[in-house]
Design a protein around this motif. Sequence first.
Motif, mmCIF file in Angstrom:
data_model
loop_
_atom_site.group_PDB
_atom_site.id
_atom_site.type_symbol
_atom_site.label_atom_id
_atom_site.label_comp_id
_atom_site.label_asym_id
_atom_site.label_seq_id
_atom_site.Cartn_x
_atom_site.Cartn_y
_atom_site.Cartn_z
ATOM 1 N N CYS A 106 -4.381 -7.339 -1.194
ATOM 2 C CA CYS A 106 -3.784 -6.069 -2.081
ATOM 3 C C CYS A 106 -4.849 -5.673 -3.225
ATOM 4 C CB CYS A 106 -2.281 -7.031 -2.578
ATOM 5 S SG CYS A 106 -1.035 -6.170 -0.477
ATOM 6 N N THR B 229 0.740 -1.072 -0.013
ATOM 7 C CA THR B 229 -0.320 -0.633 0.048
ATOM 8 C C THR B 229 1.222 1.620 0.062
ATOM 9 O OG1 THR B 229 -1.598 -1.092 1.071
ATOM 10 C CG2 THR B 229 -2.086 1.599 1.115
ATOM 11 N N CYS C 184 -9.258 -0.212 5.584
ATOM 12 C CA CYS C 184 -8.906 0.464 6.438
ATOM 13 C C CYS C 184 -9.237 0.135 8.126
ATOM 14 C CB CYS C 184 -8.763 2.458 6.160
ATOM 15 S SG CYS C 184 -8.211 2.731 5.196
ATOM 16 N N LEU D 270 -4.710 7.630 1.616
ATOM 17 C CA LEU D 270 -5.158 6.475 0.631
ATOM 18 C C LEU D 270 -6.141 7.462 0.169
ATOM 19 C CD1 LEU D 270 -5.656 3.348 2.290
ATOM 20 C CD2 LEU D 270 -5.016 3.561 -0.032
ATOM 21 N N ILE E 247 -6.984 -3.187 -2.129
ATOM 22 C CA ILE E 247 -6.627 -2.307 -1.968
ATOM 23 C C ILE E 247 -6.776 -1.890 -3.219
ATOM 24 C CG2 ILE E 247 -4.892 -0.671 -1.119
ATOM 25 C CD1 ILE E 247 -6.010 -1.654 1.057
ATOM 26 N N THR F 222 -1.557 6.416 7.004
ATOM 27 C CA THR F 222 -1.493 5.566 5.142
ATOM 28 C C THR F 222 -3.714 5.711 5.098
ATOM 29 O OG1 THR F 222 -0.359 3.890 6.314
ATOM 30 C CG2 THR F 222 -1.878 3.301 4.482
ATOM 31 N N CYS G 47 0.528 4.324 -3.235
ATOM 32 C CA CYS G 47 0.232 5.075 -2.469
ATOM 33 C C CYS G 47 1.797 6.295 -3.612
ATOM 34 C CB CYS G 47 0.239 5.829 -1.230
ATOM 35 S SG CYS G 47 -1.158 4.826 -0.298
#
Length: 299
Positions: A98, A45, A282, A295, A101, A291, A49
């Motif tokens: 993943c 993540t 989250c 996001l 995400i 984070t 990002c």
Amino acid sequence: MDAVSTDSLVHLVDGSLYVFRAWHSMPDEFHDHDGEPVNAVHGFTRFLCELLERSRAEHIAVAFDASLTTSFRNAIYPAYKANRELPPPQLVRQFALCREIAAALGLTVLNDHQYEADDLIGSALWGLRSHGFRGVIVSADKDFGQLLGEFDEQWDFAKNVRWGASGVFERMGVHPHQVADYLALCGDAVDNIPGVPGIGAKTAAALLAHFGSLDALLDRIDEVAFLRIRGAASCAARLREHAEQALMCRRLTRIALDIAVAETADALSRRSGDAAAMDDLCERIRFGPLTRTRLKALI
């Protein structure tokens, strides 16, 4: 082909590579609400990002390997990638997170049990190239060299190093259109591809510099013994003995380009993110405030 603008740029991400890197590099101190490890999810993540913040990509896909044992290459050569350990259940679970995400961020996720991430990326690039796009392949994997055209780049994100088609020759000693033949000759230990016994990287590059392709090399095999390369006679003998194996290996090393993953110009356009799905992720993964903020800013 005319030069294209940065508006016609597509980023194609080798997702599995960066999940595995996070799995091996992130400390085993991150756990979700169920107490399961999520260190790879945290690392992946952060990578995603940073990639989105730096690239501002408007066309992007993240490709994953669905399995080590079900690709079409395993049917051709059952020992393909048999040297690799299967990922443990904890990592399989993290791969799924993943992918969630990436999807919640509005990115196209490519995942197929018959084709590997390389094939999905190659086919996506070939499909969008016909619409005037140039590609940035986000990976350190040498196999992708065969995909790079005049306006494409490969980006080793961790080292922040980029190269184009000419950089393939600098790294491997062969041109992009020769990469699959090169790997078929010298083999690829990472993927358990045998190549031709006794032919290493330098010899493979020298043979392709002279003959141009594996097909031409095998058609003119009688000339090999007279080349000014070390062990030319024994090299010729090995090529005669293992010609069929070399051709089989090329079926393994050549990236598929004909999968229907990007047939329209907007196929990999970034969509609006899913804020509700991201909030749920989250909470489940127990991301920290930094984070979460990153996001949400990217949705």
